[in-house]
Enzyme design. Structure first.
Site, PDB file in Angstrom:
ATOM      1  N   THR A   1       0.832  -1.203   0.000  1.00  0.00           N
ATOM      2  CA  THR A   1       0.000   0.000   0.000  1.00  0.00           C
ATOM      3  C   THR A   1       0.866   1.254   0.000  1.00  0.00           C
ATOM      4  O   THR A   1       0.605   2.215  -0.734  1.00  0.00           O
ATOM      5  CB  THR A   1      -0.937  -0.006   1.223  1.00  0.00           C
ATOM      6  OG1 THR A   1      -1.747  -1.184   1.193  1.00  0.00           O
ATOM      7  CG2 THR A   1      -1.828   1.228   1.230  1.00  0.00           C
TER       8      THR A   1
ATOM      9  N   LYS B   1      -3.135 -13.979   4.954  1.00  0.00           N
ATOM     10  CA  LYS B   1      -2.486 -12.676   4.800  1.00  0.00           C
ATOM     11  C   LYS B   1      -3.147 -11.803   3.743  1.00  0.00           C
ATOM     12  O   LYS B   1      -3.140 -10.585   3.812  1.00  0.00           O
ATOM     13  CB  LYS B   1      -1.000 -12.860   4.465  1.00  0.00           C
ATOM     14  CG  LYS B   1      -0.221 -11.550   4.481  1.00  0.00           C
ATOM     15  CD  LYS B   1       1.262 -11.808   4.278  1.00  0.00           C
ATOM     16  CE  LYS B   1       2.031 -10.497   4.381  1.00  0.00           C
ATOM     17  NZ  LYS B   1       1.690  -9.554   3.318  1.00  0.00           N
TER      18      LYS B   1
END
Length: 554
Positions: free
Chosen positions: A70, A102
């Protein structure tokens, strides 16, 4: 707040041809996979590495990760907003963690690469091709033994396992060849996950189709009854295996939510493999962009170290700047906070846990290039926690730090970090190698990694590993680089030793010779090359309706 998949589905993507036009990629070098995905026929000899290379890594993460991808995407969008020509170079997601715990590898919130659903599922079929090529070699090995075994291969010493791109603990140890004479020779075998395959590492380290074939020919598949090595070249099947990967070797091109170009190619895990996207994708990003931003898997002790010591020598380019992603959540966990209460303010745990960030920063500083700390802001972080961490970075660590909030704000949330990355990447500081690549022994290289990057004191080999090292050195491969396979949650090989332990020993249980990739894998502690699914896998939340609309994919 909308889910990642909902944000992705509302995105207004540009046709992939619009993205390639901005980069200057000709139509002749483009193979479209629908309207928004493409493969690029990029040749390494055309690379000129003119761009600045930014490496993004992180501290030791929580089980959910710290938003490193991100941050990478948000930083790219922020640089684009500052009118810089940017290209990202990222890894492809594996279906194992996508269906497990995950998650994928496409970022989150308003800092994502799209089309997110396609990328997180089968994408352009690279992992499927790798799985098929790997298992074709397994079939060819057993077929050779079945039909006379002219190479005198000892079935008990075959080192080439099978693979699948799933988390499936049941397949770690299996017996094959049951069913009588026509069904093969019974022997013990096992499965790794596809991202642990040597073919994945080879694909990511190859610079051309011919380089790929040459590397495949060098793969060590096992030993004969009189302990002589057997290679793929002895089976004469490197051409067939390369044929199966002729499309997979080409980098994939997509875009972010803000239409920043993103090459996504290859996906070795950093805890069991070398953790970096392909050299070809990174070279393409450097060639077509003024700023190429790449990430290395998990913390700096794993992916970033491997990028520096395994990828950089083959890339012929070193990072101009290293960004270490830190979160309040992970630092509180490393300071002793309960993993179920990381959303609760806990300055005591944070103050104890910052030693983890300190060691990651100091480890990266040993390579000589500027290090910036990116504090990835979570909604649960308190102002007191963020203020303390920001002050710690600037006063105690003495490095540049900046908050980033791209999950909520996209590129806008990373503008200040982008400005500091631009300034830092103008440095002319000399790059320092962690160890002597040509003359150091395998033990010396492992010791350098353990002491300089992990902060440990010793490396201890099991009896099995000692015997393997003797064999490796006898074969003349004692100077290869080392790919450490270790837990991502700790600097040690013990998942429970958080923070910044000192004076510890790393225990190496197994040394695997990966001649095609060009390194030795050192398995430490209880590391597994075939993960298992959690008690509540992400797959339980996923669905698709009659219109093809996906839900529950993060």
């Amino acid at each position: 707040m909308k889910s990642d998949v909902e944000i992705s589905q509302e995105a207004k993507m540009a046709p992939i041809t619009t993205i390639t036009e901005r980069l200057g990629i000709s139509d002749d070098d483009l193979e479209q996979y629908g309207k928004y995905k493409a493969k690029v026929n990029f040749k390494s000899e055309n690379a000129h590495n003119k761009g600045k290379l930014i490496l993004v890594t992180s501290i030791n993460p929580t089980a959910a990760g710290e938003g490193k991808t991100t941050v990478t995407i948000g930083l790219g969008d922020a640089l684009t907003a500052l009118h810089k020509k940017v290209a990202l170079a990222l890894r492809e997601p594996s279906l194992g963690p996508v269906m497990g715990m995950k998650g994928g590898a496409t970022g989150g919130g308003y800092a994502q690469v799209v089309p997110m659903e396609d990328i997180n599922l089968h994408f352009t079929g690279d992992f499927d091709a790798l799985t098929e090529a790997h298992n074709t070699l397994s079939a060819l090995i057993d077929n050779h033994i079945q039909h006379g075994n002219q190479l005198n291969i000892d079935p008990r010493q075959i080192t080439w396992k099978r693979v699948l791109d799933v988390n499936d603990r049941e397949l770690r140890q299996v017996v094959v060849g049951l069913g009588g004479r026509t069904s093969g020779v019974p022997r013990q075998d096992g499965f790794d996950i596809t991202v642990a395959s040597e073919l994945m590492a080879i694909l990511c380290l190859s610079t051309s189709l011919q380089d790929l074939k040459k590397r495949i020919s060098k793969i060590l598949i096992g030993y004969t009854y009189d302990r002589k090595p057997v290679y793929v070249s002895d089976l004469h099947v490197e051409g067939a295996l390369t044929l199966l990967l002729k499309d997979a070797i080409k980098p994939n091109l997509v875009q972010t939510l803000e239409q920043t170009p993103a090459f996504i190619h290859g996906g070795p895990f950093a805890n069991i493999a070398h953790g970096c996207n392909s050299i070809l994708a990174t070279q393409a990003a450097l060639t077509y962009g003024d700023y190429a931003i790449t990430e290395a898997g998990f913390g700096s002790d794993l992916g970033a170290e491997k990028f520096m010591d395994i990828v950089t020598p083959r890339l012929d380019k070193v990072p101009d700047c290293v960004v270490v992603v830190a979160t309040v959540r992970a630092l509180k966990l490393n300071g002793g906070a309960d993993k179920h209460h990381l959303d609760t303010e806990d300055l005591t745990a944070l103050k104890k846990g910052v030693v983890n960030l300190k060691r990651h920063v100091e480890g990266m500083q040993q390579y000589g290039k500027p290090v910036i700390v990116a504090i990835n802001k979570f909604a649960s972080d308190s102002e007191s926690e963020l203020s303390y961490l920001s002050n710690y970075v600037s006063t105690q660590l003495g490095v540049t730090g900046e908050m980033i909030n791209s999950w909520a704000e996209g590129g806008k949330g990373g503008i200040e970090l982008a400005k500091k990355v631009i300034a830092a990447s103008e440095n002319t500081d000399e790059f320092h190698e962690l160890y002597d690549h040509q003359n150091s022994t395998i033990m010396e290289k492992m010791h350098a990694i353990v002491t300089k990057i992990y902060g440990g004191a010793n490396v201890e080999l099991s009896t099995k590993a000692k015997n393997q090292l003797k064999r490796i050195e006898k074969l003349g491969y004692g100077n290869l680089p080392v790919c450490m396979a270790k837990t991502q949650y700790s600097f040690t090989d013990n998942v429970k030793e958080l923070g910044a332990p000192e004076n510890f020993t790393i225990h190496v249980s197994d040394l695997q010779l990966k001649l095609g990739a060009g390194f030795v894998v050192a398995l430490t502690g209880k590391i597994l090359t075939m993960p298992g699914l959690p008690s509540h896998p992400a797959a339980l939340n996923m669905d698709i309706d009659e219109n093809g609309r996906i839900t529950g994919l993060f």
